[in-house]
Design a protein around this motif. Sequence first.
Motif, PDB file in Angstrom:
ATOM      1  N   GLY A 179       0.817  -1.210   0.000  1.00 40.23           N
ATOM      2  CA  GLY A 179       0.000   0.000   0.000  1.00 40.23           C
ATOM      3  C   GLY A 179       0.851   1.260   0.000  1.00 40.23           C
ATOM      4  O   GLY A 179       0.523   2.259  -0.640  1.00 40.23           O
TER       5      GLY A 179
ATOM      6  N   ALA B  10      -5.917   1.543   2.172  1.00 42.11           N
ATOM      7  CA  ALA B  10      -4.988   0.910   1.228  1.00 42.11           C
ATOM      8  C   ALA B  10      -5.364  -0.552   1.008  1.00 42.11           C
ATOM      9  O   ALA B  10      -5.345  -1.056  -0.124  1.00 42.11           O
TER      10      ALA B  10
ATOM     11  N   ARG C   8     -10.248  -4.086  -5.770  1.00 52.58           N
ATOM     12  CA  ARG C   8      -9.779  -4.243  -7.146  1.00 52.58           C
ATOM     13  C   ARG C   8      -9.597  -5.728  -7.478  1.00 52.58           C
ATOM     14  O   ARG C   8      -9.971  -6.188  -8.561  1.00 52.58           O
TER      15      ARG C   8
ATOM     16  N   VAL D  89      -5.795   7.398   0.536  1.00 55.14           N
ATOM     17  CA  VAL D  89      -4.639   6.756   1.167  1.00 55.14           C
ATOM     18  C   VAL D  89      -3.535   7.774   1.423  1.00 55.14           C
ATOM     19  O   VAL D  89      -2.776   7.647   2.385  1.00 55.14           O
ATOM     20  N   GLN D  90      -3.448   8.817   0.589  1.00 57.07           N
ATOM     21  CA  GLN D  90      -2.404   9.823   0.714  1.00 57.07           C
ATOM     22  C   GLN D  90      -2.856  11.055   1.494  1.00 57.07           C
ATOM     23  O   GLN D  90      -2.097  12.003   1.621  1.00 57.07           O
TER      24      GLN D  90
ATOM     25  N   ARG E 216     -11.529   8.844  -4.877  1.00 61.11           N
ATOM     26  CA  ARG E 216     -11.106   7.457  -5.008  1.00 61.11           C
ATOM     27  C   ARG E 216     -10.337   7.019  -3.778  1.00 61.11           C
ATOM     28  O   ARG E 216      -9.724   7.828  -3.077  1.00 61.11           O
TER      29      ARG E 216
ATOM     30  N   GLY F  11       2.188   1.758  -3.492  1.00 62.59           N
ATOM     31  CA  GLY F  11       1.119   2.184  -4.382  1.00 62.59           C
ATOM     32  C   GLY F  11       0.739   3.637  -4.189  1.00 62.59           C
ATOM     33  O   GLY F  11       0.394   4.333  -5.141  1.00 62.59           O
ATOM     34  N   SER F  12       0.797   4.124  -2.937  1.00 64.79           N
ATOM     35  CA  SER F  12       0.397   5.500  -2.662  1.00 64.79           C
ATOM     36  C   SER F  12       1.511   6.505  -2.930  1.00 64.79           C
ATOM     37  O   SER F  12       1.248   7.657  -3.237  1.00 64.79           O
TER      38      SER F  12
ATOM     39  N   SER G 115      -7.571   5.407  -3.613  1.00 64.67           N
ATOM     40  CA  SER G 115      -6.139   5.676  -3.731  1.00 64.67           C
ATOM     41  C   SER G 115      -5.812   7.105  -3.363  1.00 64.67           C
ATOM     42  O   SER G 115      -4.715   7.386  -2.871  1.00 64.67           O
TER      43      SER G 115
ATOM     44  N   ARG H  27     -16.244   0.262  -2.855  1.00 61.70           N
ATOM     45  CA  ARG H  27     -15.119   1.017  -3.416  1.00 61.70           C
ATOM     46  C   ARG H  27     -15.496   2.455  -3.768  1.00 61.70           C
ATOM     47  O   ARG H  27     -14.731   3.384  -3.523  1.00 61.70           O
TER      48      ARG H  27
ATOM     49  N   ASN I 275      -8.492  -0.698  -1.086  1.00 67.19           N
ATOM     50  CA  ASN I 275      -8.182  -0.396  -2.482  1.00 67.19           C
ATOM     51  C   ASN I 275      -7.685  -1.640  -3.206  1.00 67.19           C
ATOM     52  O   ASN I 275      -8.089  -1.929  -4.342  1.00 67.19           O
TER      53      ASN I 275
END
Length: 298
Positions: free
Chosen positions: A68, A176, A183, A162-163, A157, A71-72, A159, A207, A179
């Motif tokens: 995660g 995370a 998916r 997450v940030q 979203r 990805g972020s 994602s 989601r 997400n």
Amino acid sequence: MDLGDLLGPLGWTVQVAAAFAIAFFARTVFSPEGKTFAGVARASAVIALLAVLGAAWVVHPAAGMLLGFFGSRAFGNWRAAQPGLVAGLLAAVVFMALGAGWLIYPLFFMGLGWAASGGFGKRERTPEVARPPELPSQVPGVSLSKAAPAKAAPDGRLSGYVQDDRLPADARAQLAALNIRTREALDLLRGQGQQGSEAEYLTRAVREEYAPNAVEAYLKLPRTLADTAPLQDGRTGRALLVEQLELLLDGVQDVLNTALQSGGQDLLTHGRFLRDRFAKSAVNLTDDLRVPAEVKVR
């Protein structure tokens, strides 16, 4: 004699410490400190030390959080988080050496996706700020002041959330995981031909609606009270958000388990067919090769 025997009665304290270390790791990597080499390295070192001391399981959830984290951080303005990403890659190597060898596969495909999206050649564009028109200095009563920059709208979203540094670290870790799991569930259901099914509708709603709505409701709370003031049965806004996201994680996990059982039945049925088919063929072949007892050699 292993290290667990040498620690003796202190072994259980290592397991308890490992649980706290997971929370500390999540809080670090999903916070601004996760952009620094020292922050990620320190949190990863604690995980590695406890794994060596006997809590070998701790590297697996930490490895999942690393996915995660990558990805972020890696698919956005990765240059700003480059020191933390380097420390994360070193931590991934250590975690794989300590037992989380499975981490190599998602990291490999994530790296391919990162390279396909631009990789090292990708640069963040700095938006040009329009300059305000100059006003004549001789016009009386006109004062020039600097306009406050508009606040960017939050990304709806998962994602994007997450940030979001406004969210608690544990909630960002759950987002995370949501997400990734949603998916995966949607891809699995699509592969099984379950488009339009109730399971797909539920996963897509988690989601695109349920999780974002929970986050947006939390963000409407006053920042100074969201994590301290009780709202219901002594639980704060932060506790309620974490509880709701945990319910959503359980729901998506149920969808994944059901899809796994469905795919597993197909695999078991095919296995029974193969056993029946080739077992009968082997018997027939043996009968054809058997020499009749009444045949005499002249």
